[in-house]
Motif scaffolding. Sequence first.
Motif, mmCIF file in Angstrom:
data_model
loop_
_atom_site.group_PDB
_atom_site.id
_atom_site.type_symbol
_atom_site.label_atom_id
_atom_site.label_comp_id
_atom_site.label_asym_id
_atom_site.label_seq_id
_atom_site.Cartn_x
_atom_site.Cartn_y
_atom_site.Cartn_z
ATOM 1 N N ASN A 113 0.808 -1.229 0.000
ATOM 2 C CA ASN A 113 0.000 0.000 0.000
ATOM 3 C C ASN A 113 0.837 1.273 0.000
ATOM 4 O O ASN A 113 0.350 2.347 0.293
ATOM 5 C CB ASN A 113 -0.969 0.048 1.194
ATOM 6 C CG ASN A 113 -2.263 -0.677 0.887
ATOM 7 O OD1 ASN A 113 -2.605 -0.876 -0.279
ATOM 8 N ND2 ASN A 113 -2.983 -1.063 1.909
ATOM 9 N N GLN A 173 -0.687 -5.235 -3.543
ATOM 10 C CA GLN A 173 -0.849 -4.350 -2.393
ATOM 11 C C GLN A 173 -1.220 -5.188 -1.179
ATOM 12 O O GLN A 173 -1.571 -6.366 -1.314
ATOM 13 C CB GLN A 173 -1.945 -3.337 -2.661
ATOM 14 C CG GLN A 173 -3.340 -3.947 -2.711
ATOM 15 C CD GLN A 173 -4.415 -2.886 -2.582
ATOM 16 O OE1 GLN A 173 -4.145 -1.711 -2.611
ATOM 17 N NE2 GLN A 173 -5.626 -3.330 -2.444
ATOM 18 N N TYR A 210 -5.806 2.962 -3.319
ATOM 19 C CA TYR A 210 -4.695 2.057 -3.556
ATOM 20 C C TYR A 210 -3.569 2.823 -4.250
ATOM 21 O O TYR A 210 -3.771 3.871 -4.859
ATOM 22 C CB TYR A 210 -5.118 0.842 -4.390
ATOM 23 C CG TYR A 210 -5.898 1.154 -5.656
ATOM 24 C CD1 TYR A 210 -5.249 1.590 -6.807
ATOM 25 C CD2 TYR A 210 -7.283 0.978 -5.701
ATOM 26 C CE1 TYR A 210 -5.954 1.867 -7.963
ATOM 27 C CE2 TYR A 210 -7.995 1.245 -6.846
ATOM 28 C CZ TYR A 210 -7.325 1.687 -7.983
ATOM 29 O OH TYR A 210 -8.028 1.953 -9.129
ATOM 30 N N VAL A 241 -5.704 -5.005 -7.815
ATOM 31 C CA VAL A 241 -6.761 -4.035 -7.546
ATOM 32 C C VAL A 241 -7.589 -3.854 -8.815
ATOM 33 O O VAL A 241 -7.316 -4.461 -9.849
ATOM 34 C CB VAL A 241 -6.190 -2.684 -7.065
ATOM 35 C CG1 VAL A 241 -5.578 -2.842 -5.677
ATOM 36 C CG2 VAL A 241 -5.162 -2.130 -8.042
#
Length: 205
Positions: A83, A109, A118, A141
């Motif tokens: 992250n 992440q 994100y 993501v």
Amino acid sequence: MKVIDLSYTISEESKVFPGDPTPQLQIINTIEQDGFKQTLLTFVTHTGTHIDAPAHVFKDGKTLDAFLPESFIGAALVIDYHNKSPITMDDLYATGDLYKQADFLLFHQSDGQYLQDYAVLDEEVLDYLVHAPYKGIVFDVMSIDPIDDETLYRHKKILQTNKIMIENLKNLSQCGHQLFTLYALPLKMKASDGAPARVMAILDA
């Protein structure tokens, strides 16, 4: 050999990009009435774990069915950035030289943020990926771009090179930090801008 499924199951509860319709699975024949079961599927081409083709963002871009089968198979490496925003070349350098040996880089992440907040690639990483000979760039993501970026800037930078982009994967934390073989096989649809895919990691036992 260890096989890890990196794909989400498509269902009517699947998370979708904001504004996209949710998948519909309608049973149209039943064993009780017809002797067999069939289900009518309705979903956009970028549902669930899916592959983007250049035609996703360019009018005359290469369609997914025009890619050779070997475009979807190759050596892969997970880049774990926890992250951290933005994603920088330091995240690649942390793998030693392994990132140069891969056909696919999978950006992972920390589990949690999925539809918003994100991290994204910084400009240096983006330029590197554009010019490096990878087959594809992969994310766990919903998008390579921020959700609210209507320009799709990062999509266009990557897809203009006729690489593929794979989005919305899971279980990347199970792949470790070694090279493994990735199979990312999309549905084969005519003139497709993208398609759901069954994506597997094959690790040495």
